[in-house]
Design an enzyme around this catalytic site. Structure first.
Site, short mmCIF file in Angstrom:
data_model
loop_
_atom_site.label_atom_id
_atom_site.label_comp_id
_atom_site.label_asym_id
_atom_site.label_seq_id
_atom_site.Cartn_x
_atom_site.Cartn_y
_atom_site.Cartn_z
N HIS A 5 -56.94 36.57 27.39
CA HIS A 5 -57.64 37.83 27.31
C HIS A 5 -58.60 38.06 28.10
O HIS A 5 -59.70 37.32 27.93
CB HIS A 5 -57.88 38.14 25.85
CG HIS A 5 -58.50 39.44 25.73
ND1 HIS A 5 -59.73 39.58 24.90
CD2 HIS A 5 -58.24 40.62 26.14
CE1 HIS A 5 -59.98 40.88 24.77
NE2 HIS A 5 -59.38 41.36 25.44
N ASN A 17 -63.79 40.53 20.03
CA ASN A 17 -63.53 41.85 19.10
C ASN A 17 -63.82 41.49 17.67
O ASN A 17 -64.09 42.44 17.20
CB ASN A 17 -62.31 42.25 19.69
CG ASN A 17 -62.31 42.96 21.00
OD1 ASN A 17 -63.19 43.61 21.42
ND2 ASN A 17 -60.96 42.94 21.68
N GLU A 50 -60.72 35.01 27.16
CA GLU A 50 -60.30 34.15 25.95
C GLU A 50 -58.86 33.36 26.15
O GLU A 50 -58.02 34.32 26.42
CB GLU A 50 -60.43 34.96 24.72
CG GLU A 50 -61.76 35.47 24.44
CD GLU A 50 -61.95 36.70 23.34
OE1 GLU A 50 -62.61 36.64 22.46
OE2 GLU A 50 -60.93 37.54 23.13
N SER A 107 -55.55 42.18 23.55
CA SER A 107 -56.81 42.32 22.83
C SER A 107 -56.97 42.32 21.47
O SER A 107 -58.02 41.97 20.87
CB SER A 107 -57.78 43.67 23.37
OG SER A 107 -57.17 44.64 22.80
#
Length: 513
Positions: free
Chosen positions: A150, A200, A162, A129
């Protein structure tokens, strides 16, 4: 890279290897095997892969009981699920996904071992991540077959993945994983190998700006959360969200992304969460963080401070921003309070300003108003569920009581904050939009994919670029420029992507030729 031996993502001959049988690994295994692939599980902990297989079969049976999965499909999935006792059991896998501890050394070591086990054209995918895919692949014999894959927890429910190509990753590998993610029922989005990837990275704006508002003493914890839930439509306030994820997870990610971007001010963390982490106040998992939690895990409610209320004899409303003043005029009329029409307020009128990226003090000085009877109000987003009143340092208790009485007259909750450039909602939403614009500017992801990833991965009410379009790129630009000018902080400098589209009257989704 050798090609031609690996089955298509839709093939029933596809064999997926899963390393790491924790929550994420089991979730990835579940969607893979239910899509028709054969899945081999392995874990460094003795017996963990067998336990994971049993738990997954139990999950399939529960889905059958709920009518969400046919009994024969559950049985077939169980037959395709194999527990391996060692990594050697992954020989013959076409794709191996690692979901082990978030440690660069551990992931590099694992892939180094797997290189000697799997075929030359097998794909090695990391569920990292926050670690660079390029760094994980560096030093391998075939770094071109390593890519990020991800997923988000819980994997079966969070329908987003992702796909990240490292510096040396073959484009064929990225395309294959994008197709595989879609085959498994997820929205698969392409991202560059940058800190935080899309979700993120984009998510830094919400928590860090919320924490900054707390640090400045603008609002209390419950006030901050209430405002952002009710006026912007977030499912959880930033403090509620940090408590849920746990500061042992969230704060290191904040620091990591901040440092990976070489101390980019937009991602600057706050001291308070580092202190909470040091103190062990991690959030819900330990029973206390920003809030306290009972043994049943329920949050103990903290009420906002109760404010005295009164009604003003009249209201004078600034016309500096007529479009915002019009929205507030509707609320004043609903409360049945007379509104003055003169260029200057009467001697007893409650004065109301509608700042955009500025504080109430600046508005007072510019319009030569009596600060003791002036308040600012949030006027930009949803005004139906909560009204936000902002005092100046000189606002009297009497003026505040009248403002609370006025805006709460129809039963809508009223939150009170201290003077702040951009109030609360404006600051946070503009910051989120600006970071998304930078993601687009740097080509990290396609604008449409940015919005899709953020809405699915973070549950925001709108994708940040669509949100910016809804508010108006020129309005967002004004907020940020005023924030930067008033605070002197480059954290708020507008992205070139935003500036150019705002000036040209283009959508934030608009891509150049």
């Amino acid at each position: 890279m050798q090609t031609g031996m690996r089955p298509e993502p839709t093939s029933s001959d596809l064999i997926i290897g899963l390393v790491g049988c924790g929550v994420m690994g089991r979730g990835i295994a579940q969607i893979a095997v239910l899509s028709g692939a054969q899945v081999r599980l392995t874990d460094s902990r003795e017996g963990a892969s067998s336990v994971a297989r049993d738990e997954l079969i139990g999950t399939f049976n529960k889905l059958v009981e709920k009518g969400k999965l046919a009994a024969d499909a559950a049985a077939a999935a169980a037959d395709r699920l194999q527990a391996c006792t060692s990594l050697e059991g992954l020989a013959g896998c076409h794709v191996v996904v690692e979901a082990i501890v978030e440690d660069l050394t551990a992931k590099k070591s694992l892939f180094g071992i797997l290189e000697g086990i799997v075929a030359d054209d097998a794909i090695l995918a990391t569920n990292t991540s926050s670690l660079p895919v390029t760094a994980i692949a560096a030093g391998l014999k075939r770094p071109e077959r390593v890519a990020g894959f991800h997923f988000f927890n819980p994997v079966p429910l969070m329908k987003i993945v992702e796909v990240i190509g490292g510096f040396l990753t073959d484009a064929v590998v990225v395309d294959y994983l994008l197709a595989l993610g879609k085959r498994w029922g997820h929205a698969a989005v392409r991202a560059k190998d940058t800190p935080g990837f899309i979700v993120n990275h984009a998510g830094r704006g919400y928590s860090t700006e919320g924490l900054r508002l707390l640090a400045e003493g603008v609002a209390s914890v419950p006030t901050l959360d209430n405002i952002l839930r009710d006026t912007a439509g977030f499912r959880l306030g930033p403090c509620e969200l940090l408590d849920l994820t746990g500061l042992d997870v969230s704060h290191p990610v904040m620091e990591s992304i901040y440092h990976q971007y070489y101390e980019e001010p937009r991602f600057r963390p706050q001291v308070h969460t580092r202190q909470m982490l040091t103190a062990g106040a991690l959030g819900k998992k330990v029973g206390h963080g920003f809030y306290r939690y009972g043994v049943d895990g329920k949050k103990e409610a903290i009420a906002e401070a109760v404010q005295p209320t009164a009604m003003p004899s009249s209201v004078w409303l600034s016309q500096e921003r007529p479009e915002l003043a019009e929205r507030i005029a509707v609320l004043v009329a609903a409360a049945g309070v007379p509104m003055e029409s003169g260029a200057r307020p009467g001697d007893t009128a409650l004065c109301i300003v509608t700042p955009l990226g500025e504080d109430a003090t600046i508005c007072c000085i510019r319009e030569n108003l009596d600060a003791s009877r002036t308040v600012g109000v949030e006027s930009l987003l949803d005004l139906s569920r909560r009204r936000v009143v902002m005092t100046t340092p000189a606002t009297s208790a009497d003026a505040l009581a009248k403002a609370c009485g006025l805006f709460g007259a129809t039963g809508t909750p009223v939150s009170v904050i201290r003077d702040s450039a951009g109030l609360v909602t404006q600051r946070v939403v503009a910051h989120i939009v600006n970071i998304a614009c930078e993601i687009a500017q740097h080509g990290i992801a396609d604008p449409q994919d940015i919005d899709r990833a953020v809405t699915l991965g973070l549950g925001y009410p709108l994708g940040p670029l669509a949100w910016g379009d809804q508010i108006g790129p020129k309005t967002v630009l004004t907020i940020l420029k005023n924030l930067e000018q008033q605070t002197g902080d480059s954290r708020y400098r507008p992205s070139p992507w935003l500036q150019r589209r705002a000036l040209l009257g283009l959508s934030l989704h608009h891509k150049e030729i």
